[in-house]
Design a protein around this motif. Structure first.
Motif, mmCIF file in Angstrom:
data_model
loop_
_atom_site.group_PDB
_atom_site.id
_atom_site.type_symbol
_atom_site.label_atom_id
_atom_site.label_comp_id
_atom_site.label_asym_id
_atom_site.label_seq_id
_atom_site.Cartn_x
_atom_site.Cartn_y
_atom_site.Cartn_z
ATOM 1 N N HIS A 154 0.835 -1.193 0.000
ATOM 2 C CA HIS A 154 0.000 0.000 0.000
ATOM 3 C C HIS A 154 0.879 1.255 0.000
ATOM 4 O O HIS A 154 1.965 1.260 0.590
ATOM 5 C CB HIS A 154 -0.905 0.043 1.227
ATOM 6 C CG HIS A 154 -2.188 -0.710 1.068
ATOM 7 N ND1 HIS A 154 -2.397 -1.956 1.640
ATOM 8 C CD2 HIS A 154 -3.340 -0.409 0.402
ATOM 9 C CE1 HIS A 154 -3.614 -2.378 1.344
ATOM 10 N NE2 HIS A 154 -4.206 -1.467 0.586
ATOM 11 N N VAL A 155 0.377 2.302 -0.635
ATOM 12 C CA VAL A 155 1.028 3.603 -0.599
ATOM 13 C C VAL A 155 -0.063 4.658 -0.518
ATOM 14 O O VAL A 155 -1.145 4.497 -1.092
ATOM 15 C CB VAL A 155 1.916 3.826 -1.854
ATOM 16 C CG1 VAL A 155 1.085 3.831 -3.121
ATOM 17 C CG2 VAL A 155 2.718 5.117 -1.729
ATOM 18 N N LEU A 156 0.183 5.735 0.208
ATOM 19 C CA LEU A 156 -0.786 6.820 0.298
ATOM 20 C C LEU A 156 -0.787 7.615 -1.005
ATOM 21 O O LEU A 156 0.270 7.866 -1.591
ATOM 22 C CB LEU A 156 -0.456 7.742 1.470
ATOM 23 C CG LEU A 156 -0.580 7.128 2.869
ATOM 24 C CD1 LEU A 156 -0.183 8.143 3.924
ATOM 25 C CD2 LEU A 156 -1.995 6.620 3.131
ATOM 26 N N GLU A 157 -1.978 8.044 -1.432
ATOM 27 C CA GLU A 157 -2.088 8.715 -2.729
ATOM 28 C C GLU A 157 -1.305 10.022 -2.779
ATOM 29 O O GLU A 157 -0.870 10.453 -3.858
ATOM 30 C CB GLU A 157 -3.558 8.996 -3.055
ATOM 31 C CG GLU A 157 -4.250 9.939 -2.099
ATOM 32 C CD GLU A 157 -5.679 10.250 -2.528
ATOM 33 O OE1 GLU A 157 -6.028 9.924 -3.679
ATOM 34 O OE2 GLU A 157 -6.435 10.818 -1.717
ATOM 35 N N ALA A 213 7.219 8.176 -2.998
ATOM 36 C CA ALA A 213 7.108 6.723 -2.886
ATOM 37 C C ALA A 213 6.421 6.145 -4.120
ATOM 38 O O ALA A 213 6.824 5.094 -4.633
ATOM 39 C CB ALA A 213 6.330 6.347 -1.622
ATOM 40 N N ARG A 214 5.391 6.826 -4.619
ATOM 41 C CA ARG A 214 4.691 6.325 -5.799
ATOM 42 C C ARG A 214 5.621 6.296 -7.014
ATOM 43 O O ARG A 214 5.575 5.360 -7.822
ATOM 44 C CB ARG A 214 3.463 7.188 -6.080
ATOM 45 C CG ARG A 214 2.355 7.018 -5.040
ATOM 46 C CD ARG A 214 1.162 7.911 -5.321
ATOM 47 N NE ARG A 214 0.522 7.556 -6.589
ATOM 48 C CZ ARG A 214 -0.565 8.173 -7.052
ATOM 49 N NH1 ARG A 214 -1.121 9.165 -6.343
ATOM 50 N NH2 ARG A 214 -1.108 7.806 -8.189
ATOM 51 N N GLU A 261 10.007 0.750 -10.112
ATOM 52 C CA GLU A 261 10.350 -0.647 -9.824
ATOM 53 C C GLU A 261 9.348 -1.639 -10.406
ATOM 54 O O GLU A 261 9.476 -2.840 -10.190
ATOM 55 C CB GLU A 261 10.467 -0.857 -8.315
ATOM 56 C CG GLU A 261 11.662 -0.154 -7.671
ATOM 57 C CD GLU A 261 12.997 -0.671 -8.196
ATOM 58 O OE1 GLU A 261 13.115 -1.900 -8.396
ATOM 59 O OE2 GLU A 261 13.901 0.156 -8.421
ATOM 60 N N GLY A 262 8.342 -1.143 -11.137
ATOM 61 C CA GLY A 262 7.431 -2.039 -11.835
ATOM 62 C C GLY A 262 6.101 -2.300 -11.172
ATOM 63 O O GLY A 262 5.342 -3.149 -11.632
ATOM 64 N N TYR A 263 5.784 -1.583 -10.088
ATOM 65 C CA TYR A 263 4.505 -1.764 -9.411
ATOM 66 C C TYR A 263 3.424 -0.930 -10.102
ATOM 67 O O TYR A 263 3.676 0.190 -10.541
ATOM 68 C CB TYR A 263 4.614 -1.368 -7.932
ATOM 69 C CG TYR A 263 5.476 -2.310 -7.138
ATOM 70 C CD1 TYR A 263 4.910 -3.321 -6.378
ATOM 71 C CD2 TYR A 263 6.869 -2.198 -7.163
ATOM 72 C CE1 TYR A 263 5.711 -4.199 -5.661
ATOM 73 C CE2 TYR A 263 7.670 -3.073 -6.456
ATOM 74 C CZ TYR A 263 7.082 -4.072 -5.707
ATOM 75 O OH TYR A 263 7.878 -4.937 -5.006
ATOM 76 N N ARG A 264 2.224 -1.499 -10.178
ATOM 77 C CA ARG A 264 1.109 -0.825 -10.821
ATOM 78 C C ARG A 264 -0.125 -0.882 -9.920
ATOM 79 O O ARG A 264 -0.233 -1.746 -9.056
ATOM 80 C CB ARG A 264 0.802 -1.466 -12.184
ATOM 81 C CG ARG A 264 1.942 -1.373 -13.185
ATOM 82 C CD ARG A 264 2.242 0.072 -13.570
ATOM 83 N NE ARG A 264 3.311 0.176 -14.567
ATOM 84 C CZ ARG A 264 4.591 0.405 -14.266
ATOM 85 N NH1 ARG A 264 4.945 0.546 -12.989
ATOM 86 N NH2 ARG A 264 5.494 0.498 -15.221
ATOM 87 N N ILE A 302 -3.558 3.372 -1.783
ATOM 88 C CA ILE A 302 -3.558 2.716 -3.089
ATOM 89 C C ILE A 302 -2.850 1.378 -2.944
ATOM 90 O O ILE A 302 -1.722 1.312 -2.441
ATOM 91 C CB ILE A 302 -2.843 3.578 -4.145
ATOM 92 C CG1 ILE A 302 -3.539 4.932 -4.271
ATOM 93 C CG2 ILE A 302 -2.817 2.865 -5.494
ATOM 94 C CD1 ILE A 302 -2.805 5.889 -5.192
ATOM 95 N N LEU A 303 -3.511 0.309 -3.357
ATOM 96 C CA LEU A 303 -2.900 -1.022 -3.337
ATOM 97 C C LEU A 303 -2.173 -1.238 -4.656
ATOM 98 O O LEU A 303 -2.773 -1.175 -5.728
ATOM 99 C CB LEU A 303 -3.960 -2.097 -3.137
ATOM 100 C CG LEU A 303 -3.447 -3.547 -3.081
ATOM 101 C CD1 LEU A 303 -2.516 -3.752 -1.882
ATOM 102 C CD2 LEU A 303 -4.622 -4.529 -3.022
ATOM 103 N N LEU A 304 -0.863 -1.449 -4.565
ATOM 104 C CA LEU A 304 -0.033 -1.676 -5.743
ATOM 105 C C LEU A 304 0.316 -3.153 -5.862
ATOM 106 O O LEU A 304 0.431 -3.861 -4.857
ATOM 107 C CB LEU A 304 1.253 -0.850 -5.669
ATOM 108 C CG LEU A 304 1.101 0.671 -5.555
ATOM 109 C CD1 LEU A 304 2.467 1.341 -5.534
ATOM 110 C CD2 LEU A 304 0.257 1.225 -6.695
#
Length: 216
Positions: free
Chosen positions: A170-173, A178-179, A185-188, A207-209
């Protein structure tokens, strides 16, 4: 009882060397009991402000994080690991090829990340678990130097060794640095938090990546 966060399926991962290009100076290894104080310091500085009330609460927050880490370190839970990024300090003691091998711990802890299995969609049939990353943090003097990428890549290799091809976090919007890192690094995006809670309390959505893993 294990002396580090690790899994029976991936015991004591060896410390990784810096990249062959020489751009990175970090080594990655499993966390150990002696790292707890440094890890608590890095985590509280990364996720809590020292300004205003945060300054007064700092010792309490640090103690809470320290004890949470200690509890997870002592856990025998399968498929749970904490990695640290370290920088060797000075010359290795006589008889040791690297400061990492020294019982004196002649190195500085500069970053960390945890990985464990988690139900990404608990309402789905079967409640399948996947590797999930949390508490990725780098000490302020060492940010934007590649340590976070090395920690992510180390976790990806371990997740593959565990037999998984997917990794989530998870990352904060509103956390744009960080996003950007995760996208590089390939996370979507897999899903975006819904519901009334973020709107009611004025908090940013989570946001779940997701990243599909392959051997490098």
């Amino acid at each position: 009882m294990n002396s580090s966060f690790t899994s029976p399926t991936h015991p004591h991962p060896p410390a990784s060397e810096p990249s062959s290009g020489g751009a990175s100076r970090f080594f990655i290894r499993a966390a150990q009991a002696k790292d707890l104080s440094s890890l608590a310091e890095i985590l509280v500085d990364s996720f809590h402000s020292r300004e205003g009330l945060g300054g007064w609460l700092y010792p309490i927050l640090r103690l809470g994080i320290h004890e949470d880490l200690r509890a997870r370190l002592r856990s025998n839970s399968c498929h749970c690991i904490c990695l640290v990024a370290v920088v060797p300090q000075g010359e290795p003691p006589c008889g040791y090829e690297s400061a990492l091998d020294s019982p004196s711990g002649n190195c500085e802890i500069v970053g960390t990340v945890e990985m464990a299995l988690r139900c990404i969609n608990p309402w789905t049939l079967g409640m399948t678990q996947f590797p999930y990353l949390s508490n990725l943090a780098i000490g302020a003097p060492y940010r934007r130097q590649g340590g976070a990428s090395q920690l992510l890549q180390a976790c990806e290799g371990i997740a593959l060794d565990w037999g998984f091809q997917d990794l989530y976090l998870h990352v904060l919007e509103n956390n744009r640095p960080a996003r950007r890192l995760y996208y590089k690094e390939g996370y979507r995006i897999h899903s975006i938090e819904s519901g009334w809670s973020p709107w009611c309390f004025g908090q940013p959505k989570r946001i779940l990546l997701h990243k599909a893993l392959t051997r490098r």
